[in-house]
Design an enzyme around this catalytic site. Structure first.
Site, PDB file in Angstrom:
ATOM      1  N   GLU A 256      47.095  53.426  39.321  1.00 16.26           N
ATOM      2  CA  GLU A 256      45.918  53.364  40.190  1.00 16.26           C
ATOM      3  C   GLU A 256      44.792  54.250  39.641  1.00 16.26           C
ATOM      4  OE1 GLU A 256      46.618  54.746  44.162  1.00 16.26           O
ATOM      5  OE2 GLU A 256      44.545  54.445  44.782  1.00 16.26           O
TER       6      GLU A 256
ATOM      7  N   GLU B  95      39.892  50.109  49.304  1.00 17.70           N
ATOM      8  CA  GLU B  95      41.207  49.764  48.756  1.00 17.70           C
ATOM      9  C   GLU B  95      41.064  48.346  48.220  1.00 17.70           C
ATOM     10  OE1 GLU B  95      43.853  51.577  48.449  1.00 17.70           O
ATOM     11  OE2 GLU B  95      43.752  53.189  49.922  1.00 17.70           O
TER      12      GLU B  95
HETATM   13 ZN    ZN Z   1      44.631  55.756  46.252  1.00 18.18          ZN
END
Ligand code: ZN
Length: 326
Positions: free
Chosen positions: A153, A290
């Site tokens: 990520e 997100e």
């Molecule tokens: Zn994160």
């Protein structure tokens, strides 16, 4: 996974007459809904029989106010592989300085906060240190999640941040990053907030990708809830942050064709939270994005694609431009 702690806020039926997504979509060109409908028809989140498949009719879903199954992500961040194997096309060359001298965003300051840090997993003691987020104390930072193939990520967020910086500088904005893998770990979430505050940013976006269960798909934008506790006072930024978030959600749908999350937000792509230090401590308009769920194979295929990341960067940037131009 971008954070640990309490689960998501419950769905908010009180917004039923003015669904956030309805508002977001209303501000868009019709292509947004078309793109989403195509997505839903071809490759929508309803493949597994998820209730979110019904969200292809955006306004219907939003106006019904029907709570979707709210399944908070697992709280345990997975340590990303040190040597990601996923495809990693080069992101635009870094150009930390030299913003455009002119453009519609001349004079505007945008802070991009790439979530986590590729080095965090080597500094667990440091990032586990507790920091004050106003409402309570929380870990300095987390490692973030990764795809099953090891694409971290933290690499994703930096790549999208670089792409966004290039796009926003083209518009004349002054762009600052909270970190650019130029420090061994962090910064801590409280410092991430302070960087945006100190820059007197006109807008701040914290970039993430989620680490939820397989089958959970789509993006969501996290908005600050009204908090007044200790060093945290978000009351002045709740309104403008919602405006920023709605514009980002709408443009993200339009540019990427991705559907809003099928596991949080009741199909709106918007979630309000009061447990994130990066939002609680902000004094300037700020949201988290997100972009997708790294632990779902279909979302992971998007997140690991440089072409898709460019679309994600453009969708988010277009939302910021829309917000800053009013
Ligand atoms: Zn994160």
């Amino acid at each position: 996974m971008s954070y640990t702690g309490p689960g998501f806020d419950p769905p908010q039926p009180r917004r039923s007459l003015r669904g956030p997504l309805t508002v977001a979509l209303a501000a868009l060109v019709p292509g947004a809904l078309l793109g989403w409908a195509v997505y839903a028809a071809v490759d929508g989140p309803g493949n597994g029989g998820s209730s979110a498949g019904a969200s292809a009719t955006a306004s219907a879903s939003a106006s019904s106010g029907a709570p979707s199954s709210t399944t908070p992500s697992p709280s345990g961040d997975r340590k990303p592989s040190a040597s990601p194997t996923a495809e990693e096309p080069p992101s635009p060359s870094a150009s930390p300085s030299a913003p455009a001298a002119s453009g519609p965003l001349k004079g505007k300051v945008v802070v991009i906060d790439p979530g986590h840090n590729p080095g965090n997993f080597r500094h667990t003691a440091e990032i586990n240190r507790q920091v004050d987020i106003g409402t309570n104390r929380k870990e300095c930072d987390t490692t973030g999640t990764s795809t099953d193939d090891g694409y971290a990520e933290a690499r994703f967020t930096l790549d999208v941040a670089h792409r966004m910086r290039a796009l926003l500088e083209e518009q004349g904005a002054t762009v600052k990053l909270t970190q650019d893998a130029d420090r061994p770990f962090g910064p801590c979430v409280d410092e991430r907030a302070r960087i945006g505050n100190a820059a007197k940013a006109d807008a701040v976006v914290s970039l993430h990708a989620d680490g939820s269960g397989a089958g959970n798909r789509g993006f969501h934008v996290i908005l600050p809830g009204a908090v007044d506790a200790g060093a945290a006072d978000t009351r002045a930024i709740v309104g403008p942050s919602r405006d920023l978030g709605e514009r980002i959600a709408g443009n993200f749908v339009r540019v990427t064709g991705s559907a809003p999350s099928n596991y949080v937000g009741g199909g709106t792509g918007l979630v309000t939270r009061k447990d994130l230090g990066g939002l609680n401590l902000s004094t300037v308009p700020k949201v988290f994005v997100e972009c997708g769920n790294m632990r779902d194979s279909k979302d992971a295929a998007l997140l690991t694609s440089g072409a898709w990341r460019q679309k994600a960067a453009r969708g988010i940037s277009d939302g910021i431009v829309s917000f800053l131009r009013g």
